[in-house]
Design a protein around this motif. Structure first.
Motif, PDB file in Angstrom:
ATOM      1  N   GLU A 243      42.917  36.785  40.359  1.00 57.91           N
ATOM      2  CA  GLU A 243      42.994  35.886  38.973  1.00 57.91           C
ATOM      3  C   GLU A 243      42.259  34.613  39.228  1.00 57.91           C
ATOM      4  OE1 GLU A 243      46.339  33.695  36.480  1.00 57.91           O
ATOM      5  OE2 GLU A 243      46.689  35.840  37.422  1.00 57.91           O
ATOM      6  N   PHE A 244      42.144  34.087  40.363  1.00 59.82           N
ATOM      7  CA  PHE A 244      41.459  32.977  40.590  1.00 59.82           C
ATOM      8  C   PHE A 244      39.845  33.189  40.587  1.00 59.82           C
ATOM      9  CE2 PHE A 244      45.303  30.619  41.886  1.00 59.82           C
ATOM     10  CZ  PHE A 244      45.167  29.483  41.445  1.00 59.82           C
ATOM     11  N   LEU A 245      39.384  34.135  40.827  1.00 61.42           N
ATOM     12  CA  LEU A 245      37.935  34.730  40.776  1.00 61.42           C
ATOM     13  C   LEU A 245      37.748  34.661  39.564  1.00 61.42           C
ATOM     14  CD1 LEU A 245      37.835  37.572  43.890  1.00 61.42           C
ATOM     15  CD2 LEU A 245      36.607  35.214  43.711  1.00 61.42           C
ATOM     16  N   HIS A 246      38.519  35.375  38.622  1.00 59.99           N
ATOM     17  CA  HIS A 246      38.135  35.402  37.276  1.00 59.99           C
ATOM     18  C   HIS A 246      38.311  34.116  36.723  1.00 59.99           C
ATOM     19  CE1 HIS A 246      38.193  39.582  36.029  1.00 59.99           C
ATOM     20  NE2 HIS A 246      39.278  39.895  37.130  1.00 59.99           N
ATOM     21  N   HIS A 247      38.886  33.256  37.025  1.00 59.40           N
ATOM     22  CA  HIS A 247      38.971  31.760  36.371  1.00 59.40           C
ATOM     23  C   HIS A 247      37.601  31.060  36.990  1.00 59.40           C
ATOM     24  CE1 HIS A 247      42.715  31.915  34.572  1.00 59.40           C
ATOM     25  NE2 HIS A 247      43.493  32.030  35.648  1.00 59.40           N
ATOM     26  N   ALA A 248      37.105  31.519  38.097  1.00 61.32           N
ATOM     27  CA  ALA A 248      36.024  30.938  38.715  1.00 61.32           C
ATOM     28  C   ALA A 248      34.752  31.676  38.132  1.00 61.32           C
ATOM     29  CB  ALA A 248      35.939  31.021  40.202  1.00 61.32           C
ATOM     30  N   GLY A 249      34.980  32.398  37.179  1.00 56.25           N
ATOM     31  CA  GLY A 249      33.644  33.152  36.676  1.00 56.25           C
ATOM     32  C   GLY A 249      32.840  34.139  37.619  1.00 56.25           C
ATOM     33  N   LEU A 250      33.531  34.374  38.492  1.00 54.27           N
ATOM     34  CA  LEU A 250      32.848  35.278  39.534  1.00 54.27           C
ATOM     35  C   LEU A 250      33.252  36.897  39.311  1.00 54.27           C
ATOM     36  CD1 LEU A 250      33.627  33.160  42.794  1.00 54.27           C
ATOM     37  CD2 LEU A 250      31.499  33.206  41.611  1.00 54.27           C
TER      38      LEU A 250
END
Length: 251
Positions: A243-250
């Motif tokens: 989820e944090f990878l998605h929030h990071a735009g990665l």
């Protein structure tokens, strides 16, 4: 495929990709094309970088100790901004390391499984240091080094939280008065309280549990993590990191 019909080892593939990257750089310079642009050479280097990340992720868990040096060389070899002399030096050093320091198993001897986070997903983030952290975390789990696994999980969690805050240009919220990033507890508190991006209910519930197991393994004088300690937070780690990878735009 190798000349004898056997599949090439990950280190052999990576060495071959590095040599190809060097050739692409030379041809781009000859034709006065930039490697960072939307052109044949720039796109070719980007594809090689992705293949190199996959080859690196496939390398045997027994070589975990050497990953930071190898990753730095990979970044230099496949970066569009690396100069000609620096790229040539990095290619030579990477090739030497792959042929001497890294002792490879055959591809069939690598046993996937027990992955807390799938390397196929982390590779898409195209961040060498994140791949290293996930690779080491998964490798520690396979080897039964559960305290080490928890500490690497803690580091990966810190990294993806910071990536998310940086992506949304709110990194100042997680820095101390000296401009340094705060520790995990404060990172989690900031992630739970910020309003720029929304965290799912499951991730909000998982964050404190991930913090606790990481803290105990890193700082608990008498605590020794067991397999069950990691398994209790396995699902939460998988959901939270992605989820944090998605929030990071990665992703």
């Amino acid at each position: 495929m190798a000349a004898n019909g056997e599949e090439k080892s990950p280190s052999a593939r990576l060495d071959e990709l590095a040599q190809t990257a060097w050739d692409v750089g030379k041809k781009a310079a000859k034709h006065r094309k930039g490697l960072g642009g939307d052109n044949f050479y720039g796109n070719k280097l980007a594809a090689l970088r992705a293949d190199a990340a996959n080859a690196f992720a496939d390398m045997a868990a027994a070589t975990l100790g050497d990953t930071s040096t190898i990753a730095e060389l990979i970044d230099a070899v496949f970066s569009a901004t690396t100069g000609k002399k620096e790229r040539q030096t990095a290619v030579r050093e990477l090739s030497h390391s792959l042929k001497t320091i890294w002792k490879q198993r055959s591809p069939g001897a690598v046993t996937p499984g027990n992955e807390l986070f799938p390397l196929t997903i982390i590779n898409k983030a195209n961040r060498g240091y994140l791949i290293i952290l996930a690779h080491q975390m998964n490798g520690c789990m396979r080897q039964g080094w559960y305290d080490a696994c928890a500490v690497m999980m803690r580091r990966l969690l810190e990294a993806v939280i910071i990536e998310a805050f940086e992506h949304h240009k709110i990194a100042d919220q997680i820095k101390d008065p000296h401009g340094n990033y705060v520790q995990l507890t404060d990172l989690i508190n900031a992630a739970l309280s910020q309003t720029t991006f929304a965290l799912s209910r499951n991730v909000k519930a998982a964050l404190p549990k991930l913090r606790n197991v990481g803290h105990r393994s890193a700082h608990g004088r008498y605590f020794t993590a067991q397999k069950g300690d990691i398994e209790k937070v396995e699902d939460g780690a998988r959901l939270t990191i992605e989820e944090f990878l998605h929030h990071a735009g990665l992703l």
